[in-house]
Design a protein around this motif. Structure first.
Motif, PDB file in Angstrom:
ATOM      1  N   PRO A 103      44.487  53.748  47.466  1.00  0.00           N
ATOM      2  CA  PRO A 103      44.908  52.711  46.514  1.00  0.00           C
ATOM      3  C   PRO A 103      44.125  52.846  45.208  1.00  0.00           C
ATOM      4  N   PRO A 104      44.588  52.213  44.143  1.00  0.00           N
ATOM      5  CA  PRO A 104      43.871  52.291  42.859  1.00  0.00           C
ATOM      6  C   PRO A 104      42.437  51.805  43.010  1.00  0.00           C
ATOM      7  N   LYS A 105      41.516  52.480  42.335  1.00  0.00           N
ATOM      8  CA  LYS A 105      40.095  52.130  42.435  1.00  0.00           C
ATOM      9  C   LYS A 105      39.617  51.288  41.253  1.00  0.00           C
ATOM     10  N   THR A 106      40.196  51.500  40.078  1.00  0.00           N
ATOM     11  CA  THR A 106      39.742  50.757  38.903  1.00  0.00           C
ATOM     12  C   THR A 106      40.327  49.351  38.917  1.00  0.00           C
ATOM     13  N   LEU A 107      39.627  48.445  38.306  1.00  0.00           N
ATOM     14  CA  LEU A 107      40.087  47.063  38.228  1.00  0.00           C
ATOM     15  C   LEU A 107      41.433  46.992  37.515  1.00  0.00           C
ATOM     16  N   LYS A 164      44.021  43.947  30.449  1.00  0.00           N
ATOM     17  CA  LYS A 164      43.760  44.585  29.147  1.00  0.00           C
ATOM     18  C   LYS A 164      42.496  45.431  29.167  1.00  0.00           C
ATOM     19  N   GLY A 165      41.596  45.115  30.065  1.00  0.00           N
ATOM     20  CA  GLY A 165      40.334  45.824  30.102  1.00  0.00           C
ATOM     21  C   GLY A 165      39.248  45.079  29.343  1.00  0.00           C
ATOM     22  N   ASP A 166      39.547  43.871  28.848  1.00  0.00           N
ATOM     23  CA  ASP A 166      38.543  43.060  28.150  1.00  0.00           C
ATOM     24  C   ASP A 166      37.436  42.633  29.114  1.00  0.00           C
ATOM     25  N   ARG A 167      37.786  42.452  30.368  1.00  0.00           N
ATOM     26  CA  ARG A 167      36.835  42.058  31.392  1.00  0.00           C
ATOM     27  C   ARG A 167      36.857  43.125  32.478  1.00  0.00           C
ATOM     28  N   LYS A 168      35.743  43.792  32.667  1.00  0.00           N
ATOM     29  CA  LYS A 168      35.733  44.945  33.567  1.00  0.00           C
ATOM     30  C   LYS A 168      35.074  44.694  34.923  1.00  0.00           C
ATOM     31  N   THR A 169      34.246  43.680  35.019  1.00  0.00           N
ATOM     32  CA  THR A 169      33.560  43.424  36.288  1.00  0.00           C
ATOM     33  C   THR A 169      33.699  41.962  36.693  1.00  0.00           C
ATOM     34  N   PRO A 170      34.638  41.684  37.590  1.00  0.00           N
ATOM     35  CA  PRO A 170      34.775  40.305  38.067  1.00  0.00           C
ATOM     36  C   PRO A 170      33.646  39.967  39.033  1.00  0.00           C
ATOM     37  N   PRO A 171      33.417  38.688  39.287  1.00  0.00           N
ATOM     38  CA  PRO A 171      32.422  38.303  40.296  1.00  0.00           C
ATOM     39  C   PRO A 171      32.788  38.920  41.650  1.00  0.00           C
ATOM     40  N   LYS A 172      31.799  39.175  42.469  1.00  0.00           N
ATOM     41  CA  LYS A 172      32.000  39.858  43.751  1.00  0.00           C
ATOM     42  C   LYS A 172      33.082  39.206  44.620  1.00  0.00           C
ATOM     43  N   PRO A 173      33.108  37.888  44.782  1.00  0.00           N
ATOM     44  CA  PRO A 173      34.172  37.300  45.619  1.00  0.00           C
ATOM     45  C   PRO A 173      35.575  37.586  45.066  1.00  0.00           C
ATOM     46  N   VAL A 174      35.712  37.569  43.747  1.00  0.00           N
ATOM     47  CA  VAL A 174      37.013  37.852  43.133  1.00  0.00           C
ATOM     48  C   VAL A 174      37.357  39.334  43.317  1.00  0.00           C
ATOM     49  N   ALA A 175      36.382  40.212  43.125  1.00  0.00           N
ATOM     50  CA  ALA A 175      36.613  41.648  43.312  1.00  0.00           C
ATOM     51  C   ALA A 175      37.039  41.934  44.752  1.00  0.00           C
ATOM     52  N   ASP A 176      36.433  41.245  45.712  1.00  0.00           N
ATOM     53  CA  ASP A 176      36.806  41.413  47.116  1.00  0.00           C
ATOM     54  C   ASP A 176      38.234  40.935  47.369  1.00  0.00           C
ATOM     55  N   ARG A 177      38.620  39.813  46.754  1.00  0.00           N
ATOM     56  CA  ARG A 177      39.993  39.308  46.916  1.00  0.00           C
ATOM     57  C   ARG A 177      40.999  40.258  46.279  1.00  0.00           C
ATOM     58  N   ILE A 178      40.640  40.843  45.132  1.00  0.00           N
ATOM     59  CA  ILE A 178      41.528  41.811  44.477  1.00  0.00           C
ATOM     60  C   ILE A 178      41.725  43.017  45.390  1.00  0.00           C
ATOM     61  N   ASP A 179      40.628  43.541  45.915  1.00  0.00           N
ATOM     62  CA  ASP A 179      40.700  44.706  46.794  1.00  0.00           C
ATOM     63  C   ASP A 179      41.535  44.405  48.041  1.00  0.00           C
ATOM     64  N   ALA A 180      41.333  43.243  48.632  1.00  0.00           N
ATOM     65  CA  ALA A 180      42.087  42.864  49.835  1.00  0.00           C
ATOM     66  C   ALA A 180      43.579  42.715  49.532  1.00  0.00           C
ATOM     67  N   ALA A 181      43.907  42.129  48.381  1.00  0.00           N
ATOM     68  CA  ALA A 181      45.315  41.943  47.995  1.00  0.00           C
ATOM     69  C   ALA A 181      46.003  43.287  47.764  1.00  0.00           C
ATOM     70  N   VAL A 182      45.289  44.213  47.136  1.00  0.00           N
ATOM     71  CA  VAL A 182      45.858  45.547  46.901  1.00  0.00           C
ATOM     72  C   VAL A 182      46.061  46.268  48.223  1.00  0.00           C
ATOM     73  N   ARG A 183      45.051  46.252  49.087  1.00  0.00           N
ATOM     74  CA  ARG A 183      45.152  46.961  50.379  1.00  0.00           C
ATOM     75  C   ARG A 183      46.261  46.395  51.261  1.00  0.00           C
ATOM     76  N   ALA A 184      46.462  45.078  51.179  1.00  0.00           N
ATOM     77  CA  ALA A 184      47.499  44.453  51.995  1.00  0.00           C
ATOM     78  C   ALA A 184      48.895  44.913  51.577  1.00  0.00           C
ATOM     79  N   ARG A 185      49.065  45.283  50.326  1.00  0.00           N
ATOM     80  CA  ARG A 185      50.379  45.676  49.826  1.00  0.00           C
ATOM     81  C   ARG A 185      50.543  47.179  49.645  1.00  0.00           C
ATOM     82  N   TRP A 186      49.484  47.929  49.878  1.00  0.00           N
ATOM     83  CA  TRP A 186      49.516  49.360  49.605  1.00  0.00           C
ATOM     84  C   TRP A 186      50.237  50.115  50.724  1.00  0.00           C
ATOM     85  N   GLN A 187      51.221  50.853  50.376  1.00  0.00           N
ATOM     86  CA  GLN A 187      52.004  51.716  51.265  1.00  0.00           C
ATOM     87  C   GLN A 187      52.439  51.044  52.569  1.00  0.00           C
ATOM     88  N   PRO A 188      53.135  49.916  52.471  1.00  0.00           N
ATOM     89  CA  PRO A 188      53.574  49.234  53.699  1.00  0.00           C
ATOM     90  C   PRO A 188      54.548  50.065  54.527  1.00  0.00           C
TER      91      PRO A 188
END
Length: 184
Positions: A20-24, A57-81
């Motif tokens: 899955p995509p690695k960059t935010l 847009k890339g204006d914000r590159k590092t979200p707080p850890k809990p948000v980054a974890d939720r983003i990663d989980a949301a992407v993984r849940a939808r990746w290549q179903p």
């Protein structure tokens, strides 16, 4: 989630043929493609719509850890179903699953045999019928004890009874799970 449920989710995620995509920015763009609007992505992640726009847009590159974890989980849940679904179907119809565990196994057996429970480490390939039952139970919202009962029955029939060639009256208890992993 229980230990068996976690192992199934892990095995499911290992089915990726492409990472899955690695960059935010890549993750947010993927979620936007899936969910269609920044409002829907924001609701999924529990952040403001404006935050999603900043991430995109890339204006914000590092979200707080809990948000980054939720983003990663949301992407993984939808990746290549489709890939994951195909692997589950293949396991349930032709290849089966491999269970690796370290747990206490106790027995109910005829008089004159040992029934003392003890810790064992087992790696057993279960046939497709058990994989199908496990996936069906999980889909229907079964709890970990129900999933554990299906795995215990599979281990009893395949490992302890050797496919019905020995120990006909043996009943196996599967408790005190120290480690559990599944692959398909």
């Amino acid at each position: 989630m229980g230990e068996i449920e976690d192992a199934i989710v892990r095995a499911d995620q290992e089915a990726f043929t492409k990472d899955p995509p690695k960059t935010l920015k890549g993750q947010i763009n993927f979620l936007l493609k899936q969910l269609k609007t920044t409002r829907a992505v924001a609701a999924e992640l529990g952040v403001s719509q404006r935050s999603v726009e900043r991430y995109r847009k890339g204006d914000r590159k590092t979200p707080p850890k809990p948000v980054a974890d939720r983003i990663d989980a949301a992407v993984r849940a939808r990746w290549q179903p489709l890939i994951r679904g195909r692997r589950r179907k293949e396991a349930a119809t032709s290849t089966g699953i491999t269970v690796e565990t370290r747990a206490r196994f106790g027995y109910t057996a005829p008089v004159g045999t040992t029934d003392d429970g003890r810790m064992r480490r087992l790696t057993v390939h279960l046939p497709p019928a058990y994989a199908q039952r496990l996936f069906d139970a999980r889909t229907q919202g079964a709890d970990d004890s129900d999933l554990c009962a299906i795995v215990a029955e599979g281990l009893q029939e395949i490992y302890f009874k050797d496919g019905g060639t020995r120990a006909e009256q043996l009943q196996v208890e599967f408790t005190d799970i120290d480690y559990f992993d599944v692959s398909f």
